[in-house]
Write an enzyme that holds these catalytic residues in place. Structure first.
Site, PDB file in Angstrom:
ATOM      1  N   TYR A   1       0.827  -1.203   0.000  1.00 47.57           N
ATOM      2  CA  TYR A   1       0.000   0.000   0.000  1.00 47.57           C
ATOM      3  C   TYR A   1       0.867   1.260   0.000  1.00 47.57           C
ATOM      4  O   TYR A   1       0.552   2.242  -0.667  1.00 47.57           O
ATOM      5  CB  TYR A   1      -0.930  -0.009   1.222  1.00 47.57           C
ATOM      6  CG  TYR A   1      -1.710   1.269   1.415  1.00 47.57           C
ATOM      7  CD1 TYR A   1      -2.815   1.556   0.621  1.00 47.57           C
ATOM      8  CD2 TYR A   1      -1.340   2.186   2.395  1.00 47.57           C
ATOM      9  CE1 TYR A   1      -3.537   2.729   0.787  1.00 47.57           C
ATOM     10  CE2 TYR A   1      -2.051   3.360   2.567  1.00 47.57           C
ATOM     11  CZ  TYR A   1      -3.150   3.623   1.764  1.00 47.57           C
ATOM     12  OH  TYR A   1      -3.844   4.793   1.939  1.00 47.57           O
TER      13      TYR A   1
ATOM     14  N   TYR B   1      -6.608  10.398  11.175  1.00 51.60           N
ATOM     15  CA  TYR B   1      -5.906  10.727  12.416  1.00 51.60           C
ATOM     16  C   TYR B   1      -6.347  12.080  12.963  1.00 51.60           C
ATOM     17  O   TYR B   1      -6.550  12.236  14.167  1.00 51.60           O
ATOM     18  CB  TYR B   1      -4.394  10.727  12.204  1.00 51.60           C
ATOM     19  CG  TYR B   1      -3.818   9.384  11.806  1.00 51.60           C
ATOM     20  CD1 TYR B   1      -4.287   8.196  12.357  1.00 51.60           C
ATOM     21  CD2 TYR B   1      -2.791   9.308  10.878  1.00 51.60           C
ATOM     22  CE1 TYR B   1      -3.761   6.972  11.999  1.00 51.60           C
ATOM     23  CE2 TYR B   1      -2.248   8.079  10.519  1.00 51.60           C
ATOM     24  CZ  TYR B   1      -2.736   6.921  11.080  1.00 51.60           C
ATOM     25  OH  TYR B   1      -2.203   5.711  10.729  1.00 51.60           O
TER      26      TYR B   1
ATOM     27  N   VAL C   1      -5.247  -1.601   8.370  1.00 52.29           N
ATOM     28  CA  VAL C   1      -6.527  -2.297   8.264  1.00 52.29           C
ATOM     29  C   VAL C   1      -6.715  -2.633   6.797  1.00 52.29           C
ATOM     30  O   VAL C   1      -6.527  -1.770   5.923  1.00 52.29           O
ATOM     31  CB  VAL C   1      -7.694  -1.431   8.793  1.00 52.29           C
ATOM     32  CG1 VAL C   1      -9.033  -2.121   8.562  1.00 52.29           C
ATOM     33  CG2 VAL C   1      -7.500  -1.126  10.275  1.00 52.29           C
TER      34      VAL C   1
ATOM     35  N   GLY D   1      -9.583   0.605  12.802  1.00 46.73           N
ATOM     36  CA  GLY D   1      -8.445   1.495  13.025  1.00 46.73           C
ATOM     37  C   GLY D   1      -8.641   2.344  14.268  1.00 46.73           C
ATOM     38  O   GLY D   1      -7.730   2.489  15.093  1.00 46.73           O
TER      39      GLY D   1
END
Length: 159
Positions: A23, A130, A86, A96
């Site tokens: 990723y 976040y 995740v 998450g």
């Protein structure tokens, strides 16, 4: 949904580490082996810790690997989150957030005053996630790293 990893989880954690690296467009940089993870997480002197996120069917869909940091300014430990991942098909399911909530709970319970991690500048979905939890970037700090040849050269200079 969230539990402490066990030695039986090492193969799936290793697979998730590789998924995360893919990723992040850095799969070719992954060198860790399941044996190294097992030693780091469950050896005689564990240096890292892991939590697992499972879906409603008990399938592993994510993980967090972390270790203790220390603040000389605060005089207490903190947690440095090395990896949080995740699986794409499970994103949006709260895994998450649940992993970060568990790490925050550990910080609070143990008197740690920081939960820190790094995120790639281009990873806008993670940055937005976040920040939605109240995390803020530390723009005044730049991460530096010594690896491979530069690390070996500097290390040999002290001998």
């Amino acid at each position: 949904m969230i539990r402490t990893a066990t030695p039986a989880d090492v193969p799936v954690v290793h697979a998730l580490v590789r998924d995360l690296a893919a990723y992040e467009k850095a799969l070719d940089e992954v060198r860790t082996t399941p044996e190294q993870l097992r030693e780091a997480l469950f050896g005689d002197r564990p240096a890292a810790f892991a939590h697992i996120a499972e879906n409603e069917h008990g399938e592993v869909v994510g993980f967090a690997i972390w270790f203790l940091s220390f603040s000389t300014w605060r005089g207490v430990h903190g947690i440095y989150l090395e990896d949080l991942y995740v699986r794409p098909e499970a994103r949006g399911g709260g895994h998450g957030k649940a992993l970060l909530t568990e790490l925050a709970r550990i910080c609070v319970a143990r008197g740690y005053e920081r939960l820190e991690w790094s995120v790639l500048n281009w990873n806008k979905p993670s940055i937005d996630f976040y920040e939605s939890l109240g995390a803020r970037p530390q723009d005044e700090w730049t991460v530096y790293r010594l690896t491979e040849g530069a690390l070996a050269e500097l290390g040999a200079a002290g001998v």
